[in-house]
Design an enzyme around this catalytic site. Sequence first.
Site, mmCIF file in Angstrom:
data_model
loop_
_atom_site.group_PDB
_atom_site.id
_atom_site.type_symbol
_atom_site.label_atom_id
_atom_site.label_comp_id
_atom_site.label_asym_id
_atom_site.label_seq_id
_atom_site.Cartn_x
_atom_site.Cartn_y
_atom_site.Cartn_z
ATOM 1 N N GLU A 1 0.977 -1.150 -0.032
ATOM 2 C CA GLU A 1 -0.089 0.245 0.336
ATOM 3 C C GLU A 1 0.891 1.601 0.426
ATOM 4 O O GLU A 1 0.780 2.369 0.212
ATOM 5 C CB GLU A 1 -1.222 -0.229 0.895
ATOM 6 N N ASN B 1 -0.877 -7.297 -3.573
ATOM 7 C CA ASN B 1 -1.397 -6.952 -4.825
ATOM 8 C C ASN B 1 -0.001 -5.560 -5.367
ATOM 9 O O ASN B 1 0.795 -4.945 -4.660
ATOM 10 C CB ASN B 1 -2.232 -5.704 -4.128
ATOM 11 N N ASP C 1 -6.874 -5.255 -5.638
ATOM 12 C CA ASP C 1 -5.812 -5.636 -3.919
ATOM 13 C C ASP C 1 -6.479 -6.992 -3.723
ATOM 14 O O ASP C 1 -6.073 -7.271 -2.599
ATOM 15 C CB ASP C 1 -7.294 -4.327 -2.828
#
Lengths: 175, 636, 340
Positions: free
Chosen positions: B236, B320, B362
């Site tokens: 992230e 991801n 994701d």
Amino acid sequence: MSSLSRARLALLPLALLQLSLLASCGRETRDYRSNMLHAQNRAADFRGNAYHIAQGQRLFGWMNCSGCHSHGGGGMGPPLRDAKWRYGSSMDNIVQTILNGRPNGMPAFRARITEDQAWELAAYVTSLSIRTRKDALSARGEEPANVEPPTLDERKNPRAVSGKQDAAEKKVGTQ
Amino acid sequence: MPASPAHREAGRGRIAPIAIAVVVLAVLVALGAAVLAFRYPARAARFDVNARILAPLPAPTTRARLTSWNHPDSTGQFTWQLGDTAGTRFSPLGEITSDNVGRLQQTFTFDTGLKRGHEAAPLVVGTTMYITTPWPNDVYALDLAKPGAPIKWHYQPKPLPAAQGVACCDVVNRGAVYGGGKLYFNTLDGQTIALDAATGHEVWKVKLAEINRGETITMAPLLAEGRVLVGTSGGEMGVRGSLTALDAGSGAVVWKAYSTGPDKDVLIGPEFHPPYPAEQGKDLGVSTWNPDGWKIGGGNPWGWISYDPELHLIYYGTGNPGPWNALQRPGDNKWTAGIFARDVRTGQARWFYQSSPHDLFDYDDINESILVDLPIGGALHKVLIHPARTGFLMVIDRETGRVLSADPYSYINSMTGVDLRTGRPTMNPDKLPQSGRVTRDICPAAPGGKDWNPSSFSPLTGLIYIPHNNLCMDEGDVQTNYIAGTPFLGTEARMYAGPGANRGLFTAWDPVARRKVWEIREDLPVWSGALATAGNVVFYGTMDGWFKAVDARDGRLLWKQHLVSGIIGMPMSYRGPDGRQYVAIFAGVGGWAGGIVAGALDPGDPTTALGFVNAMKDLVKRTDAGGRLYVFALPR
Amino acid sequence: MMRASAPLPSLLALFLGACHGVQTSASGDGTESLRIGNLFGLFLGTTGVVYLIVLVLLAIAIKRGTRHRACGSGLQGEPPSHLENRWRLGLIVFTGATALILLLLSLATFLTDRSIARAAGAPTVEVEVIGHQWWWEVRYRDPVAGRTLHTANELHIPAGLTTQVKLSTSDVIHSLWIPNLAGKQDLIPGRKTDVMLHPLHTGLYRSQCAEFCGMQHARMALDVTVDSPADFARWYDTSLKSPPIPTGGLAYAGFQIFQNRQCASCHNVADTPASGMVAPDLSHIASRRTIAAGTLAMSHANLRSWIADPQTPKPGNQMPKVTLSPAELDALTAYLETLK
């Protein structure tokens, strides 16, 4: 009723309108380069200003603040919509937090944004939880229609967290 | 027949006292119900039932079985988070059975004093239990031979506090691995540390991540052929993922394989034989990205690693791609959101399978790969079973990387299936996220059909026990900006319960017949690991603090105990110095799913914690933050 | 009549003046603008001729009316029947001609529309243009993701080939209008629109946001360069290459400032740590013709003064004034000038 007084009466709304226009003068002042003029009362000048709050909202997305703090609800970072401030809730405290970072994970943005931008960010962040003049708040949601714009939300104001209030909130939550 | 006015007039005098009584009673009942409903929201009770049986148990001849080299440790030690390197989370201890588990009692507890998500399982070697905690990543050794299990030693790595700010989704740690007298674990600020298991003294310490770039480490390292395997976190934060093999003795880097970039960085060489054309070509880790995109492209292997000692291969998933906003990274984004098979000795890749090419939602592919042998068509196939974030249960030939089957174990509408000729999932065009507008009702949501919490496999039933989610989301893309050390997302999501209104499921899956055998509907997402034992008992926990034991054959609830905090940890079982079988579990809600409690997040904003909080608003009323280890056994 | 004709030459000059230049819809530099221009010409010619005929008839009528009055025959009496028949015939012819002309013009419109649609065909170049307050982001798409190209405030397209421009916006409604090549198309939040460009020959054009989008709407221009297909391919390949990082001197000092100061949080320079994505990509800024979406011409002095204070030439734009010493300004300008 004499014609004179009737004319006066007609002027009254006009005068009121004029007054209301004057009242909103400060909210839209656009300072593209804030300077020493602000040195006196910087916090108030930024806080009550629609342009700076809107710019702060834009920067909140651009500088990835929203990645950690979401739209004030928090995530990787703490929530900003509540009344809890680990490092102080004044505009000066918030600007310091943004520029210099804090030891538990808040990164320093000193070399990433200008000081004016930090003040704009602080103006926006403050508006999430602390009563700000309503006509200065942004009506624009920065997210794709997932969240109601902040003005439509009921704002949580700084409050002593009382048991009663919490219970009332919990009740709302169960519905 | 309607009563005449006269009748009613006459009857009023007699009926009135009864009516008043009835009204009073009704009011009392309503009040009582309201109080009960307030304390136990109705939906909590609605799903708290035994399993729904959906298919018969497989016959002994058509059961999935343990690999020939996998001999569960019958001494009752527990040295690795997944139990064995095949990732079965199966305990061969059979003292606690489906018949007597109902008498299970608490024997001791241990408080960490922390109130964040506790995901790790303790390890037990000999008479010592080893506990790792979330940040600040303290390690405790408890002496099981003494009453009350006192602390033997306590190690404090003192990781940087700033690491908390770049850890996506709580400051968790997924535990340690034991081998050769040493205990290996990772700290949030990116260090891998080897401790002398006997004394708690540091043997070596290596820094593998830089928090100023958003890199952290939360995973449990795996020990295989004298190498400690460590993967980065930070999908992230625009972190370029990598897996590093350290020499178990010295901590020296043996090899390092990135998840994006040119072939030499990814350790792709002549041994690389991916089965599908989309993975064949030179430097796909560069050409399937927008220019420079791979440098900040994610693919962090923050999940589980399995190891086949016969093939000398390790299997792990990559996370991801970054940013979440797929419009900003055209292409397949190799080698993210897929499974790598690598030679553990050299690190050279053998095959790769991408579960979610050009990932939109994701769907990290970091979930566990369980190595088992399946009797299909009369022959035993060496496979890995991978309940992927996409919601498909992938059965993959672990020698070649070819997909044998892909069946939904969770509700899926973002993809319509997996094309077995090309291996690629077929996307549902209605669910593509778009810029500046919201795509509604994408299932599964970002945490996937199942997140990191590992499943369990029991050779006695041949079933895989999958703790998982039933979540959907609304999602829209916004432009994101890359600033090192800050999030790199560009997506706004809001999650909620999927079809059936339950947010979690506990599913028993027959990988040979490719169907569900039974399923328990849980109100909250099941964010804990599962453990199957030789006593035909399966353990798991719920986020509102119930530790449950169910029958491995039919999912019947056999026993449950309410713990001090929600459970997102992994149950484990060991044989104590007294010869008895024990079961241990951490209670300590948190993680991505439990952030609303552990991080005191604000549910008023539905995008909080990447949209997960929106699905978890009631959790604050149902559990508290905490950090306590519970150990259970049968009464003497 | 005499009084009206006096301003005519100047008016005509004004019109014709718009027929040349980098921002005119009358030049016909693209298939669409050419066809539309032709159609416009047809309309103008036809309606002009009709207008003249009407004027002539009016003049005749006035003249005859005066004559009749002079003759004393006046309008009191019934016109002779042969005259009435001529008028009736004239009226029928006039109505018929009007209907026919309108029909032909409709047909011409239809055919033009069809031919524009046909000429567009399958695009050979696909480019996304994203409107921002107040600049244009340009992203070229390629089947090979590694060959996607990112730039800003400049659009290069090949002559003789079709380019599909996909439009979106990050904030408010903007409108892309390259008058020399094609008509307007709005960029609408949350929607995808597109426009097909088919330039006929090489040239330099200017486009200007055509939908009021805030304070600096007037300074939101896009430089359009139509290259020959070979030149376009060369430009594309050059632009894909990362600019070299300066090894020393003033430019290297500037590189350091760029990376370590506020610049890098918003701007991207290929193959450097600066990966900002919310402001124009600067990987090849020095090869552009203008600064700040057409606000200033590209020159050393302009670049330096722009960085020194972006709020004077374009007040309210999102680039803040960063406090830099004159020496730092020199270094930064020197570095940016190496980004060719």
